[in-house]
Design an enzyme around this catalytic site. Structure first.
Site, short mmCIF file in Angstrom:
data_model
loop_
_atom_site.label_atom_id
_atom_site.label_comp_id
_atom_site.label_asym_id
_atom_site.label_seq_id
_atom_site.Cartn_x
_atom_site.Cartn_y
_atom_site.Cartn_z
CE LYS A 1 5.50 8.92 -0.70
NZ LYS A 1 5.74 10.37 -0.61
N PRO B 1 0.80 -1.23 0.00
CG PRO B 1 -0.97 -1.60 1.47
CD PRO B 1 0.36 -2.17 1.05
CE1 TYR B 2 5.83 5.61 1.44
CE2 TYR B 2 7.44 3.93 0.83
CZ TYR B 2 7.11 5.25 1.07
OH TYR B 2 8.08 6.22 0.94
N GLY B 3 3.76 1.83 -1.56
CA GLY B 3 4.15 2.07 -2.94
C GLY B 3 2.96 2.40 -3.82
#
Length: 417
Positions: free
Chosen positions: A224, A219-221
Site C-alpha cells: 500500500k 507486505p500488505y502495508g
C-alpha cells in the site's frame, strides 16, 4: 411414361463439363451461386437498415457520455465489502456508478442487490474485469466517461500477505499503477485512493497523525505504501485531484440491512476479527482464536481503532466532494479511540447474545501492538467526524445481517430485527 427426373441409377452430373480436355462451368449452377450471394447481400442490407432505425442502435450508452450535473464514478472492487457500501452511498446521492470487479474477493450478490435498488438506465453498470490486465482496463476507460475513480480493489489480509507477499505486491502496487496509467491516458481527473493504517507499521507514539513516519512491517502495508508513493510521484507533474484515505479496522454493515460482509470461506482464518466472532457465534467454527496476549497493552491484546463502514464511506464521499485539481489530500479515517481485542470480544458477545468460546494463541506474524488514529485533520479539512462509534451497536447491526444471510448473499432470509 416418360421420366424427366433423375433415377437413383443415374450418376449425379458433375459441377463442370469437359470438352476436349477443357473444363467449362455449368452456367445454371453459376447463376444459382450468384443468386444466393445477391440474396444474402440483400438480407444483410435490410437488417442493417432495420437496426439503424432502432433507437437503441444509434444511441450511445449513457455511461460513455458526460452529462451536466451527473458525476460518473468508477468503483474498483465495488463487489467487495467496503466497495459495495461505497457504491450504495454514491447511488443514493445521485452519482452514476460503474463497478469493476473480478470477484476474486467480491460477491456478485452484492452487485445484484444494488442493481435491484437502482434499476434505472444509466445509474449502475457492472463490468467483470481484472485490474492486472492493462489492455482490458484501458479499454474500459476508453469506452466510459469517468469523472472520478474510487480505487478499493485489493487483497487486504495482513496474515495472508506474510504468506503470499508477491501476490500482494502484484495485486495492490502493480494494479494501482495500471489504474493510474489508464486514468492519465483517458483524462480522468479525480482519484480517491483506499489506503490503510498498516502503512505506518508500529509507531512509537500514539495517536497516529498523517505526519507519523510510514514504516510498514508486513507486505500488505508495504504494498500500500508503494502504491501511495507511485501516486504521489505522479501527482508532482499532474493536475489530477487526489485524496488518499488511510483507514483503520473496518466493522459494521449497512444500517438498513441491504449489504454486509461475506468473505470467502477459505479466507476466514485470515479475515477480520468481526467475521471470526460472528462465525463463532453461529457455530461455523468452534471458537474465536485471539492471537497474541503478551503485547505491551493494558490487557496484553492488540489495540485497534474500529471504524464503522458507514462512517468510512461517508469519508470517501466527502473526500470526493472536496478534491481539488492539482492538490493531494492525505487523511487518517478513524474514531480516535483504541479498543483492545478482549474489549472487542466482549462487545461481540453482547451484540450476538452468545457466550463465544475464546482460544488464546501466540502472536501472528506481521501484527503490531497498538494502532489508533488522530482524526483531527479530516475533522478540520473535510468536516468529517465518525458518528457510529458505539462498538456494540455497530456489531449488532452487522450481526443482524449475518443472521439473515447465513450463506452470505446466496440465501437471504426474512428475519425480524
Amino acid at each position: 411414361m416418360l421420366s424427366f427426373g433423375r433415377t437413383r441409377a443415374q450418376p449425379r452430373s458433375n459441377r463442370s463439363m469437359s470438352l476436349g480436355g477443357m473444363d467449362y462451368s455449368d452456367p445454371k449452377r453459376k447463376n444459382n451461386a450468384v443468386g444466393k450471394i445477391l440474396l444474402a447481400a440483400t438480407l444483410t442490407a435490410v437488417c442493417i437498415i432495420m437496426l439503424k432505425q432502432c433507437p437503441s442502435f444509434n444511441s450511445p450508452s449513457p455511461f460513455s457520455l458526460r452529462e451536466d450535473g451527473v458525476i460518473h464514478v468508477l468503483v474498483t472492487g465495488g463487489a467487495g465489502y467496503i466497495g459495495s457500501h461505497a457504491a450504495l452511498r454514491l447511488l443514493k446521492d445521485g452519482y452514476r456508478v460503474t463497478i469493476v470487479d473480478n470477484l476474486s474477493r467480491g460477491n456478485l450478490g452484492a452487485v445484484k442487490v444494488l442493481q435491484e435498488l437502482f434499476p434505472e438506465p444509466g445509474r449502475l453498470q457492472y463490468i467483470y474485469a481484472d485490474l492486472g490486465e492493462p489492455k482490458a482496463v484501458n479499454s474500459i476507460f476508453s469506452q466510459n466517461a469517468f469523472d472520478a475513480v474510487m480505487h478499493f480493489a485489493a487483497v487486504a489480509y495482513v496474515g495472508e500477505s506474510t504468506m503470499y507477499p508477491l501476490k500482494y505486491y502484484h495485486n495492490i502496487t502493480s494494479n494501482t499503477l495500471v489504474v493510474l496509467e489508464s486514468m492519465a491516458a483517458n483524462d480522468v481527473k479525480t482519484l480517491i485512493y483506499s489506503s490503510t493504517c498498516a502503512t505506518y507499521g508500529e509507531p512509537e507514539k500514539m495517536p497516529i497523525t498523517e505526519d507519523t513516519p510510514q514504516v510498514p512491517i508486513n507486505p500488505y502495508g508495504k504494498a500500500k505504501k508503494m502504491a501511495e508513493d507511485i501516486i504521489l510521484d505522479f501527482s508532482k507533474n499532474s493536475d489530477m485531484a487526489i485524496m488518499i484515505l488511510r483507514y483503520f479496522n473496518v466493522i459494521g454493515s449497512d444500517p438498513d440491512g441491504r449489504l454486509g460482509e461475506a468473505p470467502r470461506p477459505e479466507l476466514r482464518e485470515h479475515g477480520r476479527i468481526s467475521g471470526a466472532c460472528f462465525d463463532a457465534a453461529r457455530g461455523i467454527i468452534a471458537g474465536l482464536k485471539v492471537t497474541g496476549t503478551d503485547y505491551k497493552t493494558h490487557d496484553g491484546t492488540c489495540i485497534r481503532d474500529y471504524i464503522d463502514v458507514t462512517d468510512l464511506v461517508d469519508a470517501h464521499v466527502k473526500a470526493l466532494e472536496k478534491a481539488m485539481p492539482g492538490k493531494v489530500g492525505i487523511y487518517n479515517v478513524g474514531t480516535g479511540m483504541g479498543r483492545s481485542v478482549k474489549e472487542f470480544v466482549q462487545a461481540c458477545k453482547k451484540a450476538t447474545g452468545v457466550d463465544i468460546k475464546v482460544d488464546y494463541l501466540p502472536r501472528r506474524p506481521g501484527d503490531y501492538a497498538e494502532v489508533f488514529s488522530d482524526p483531527s485533520k479530516i475533522n478540520r479539512e473535510l468536516n468529517w467526524t465518525a458518528k457510529y462509534t458505539d462498538l456494540q451497536k455497530s456489531l449488532k447491526v452487522a450481526w443482524r445481517w449475518q443472521k439473515s444471510h447465513q450463506k452470505g448473499y446466496e440465501s437471504p432470509l426474512l428475519m425480524a430485527s
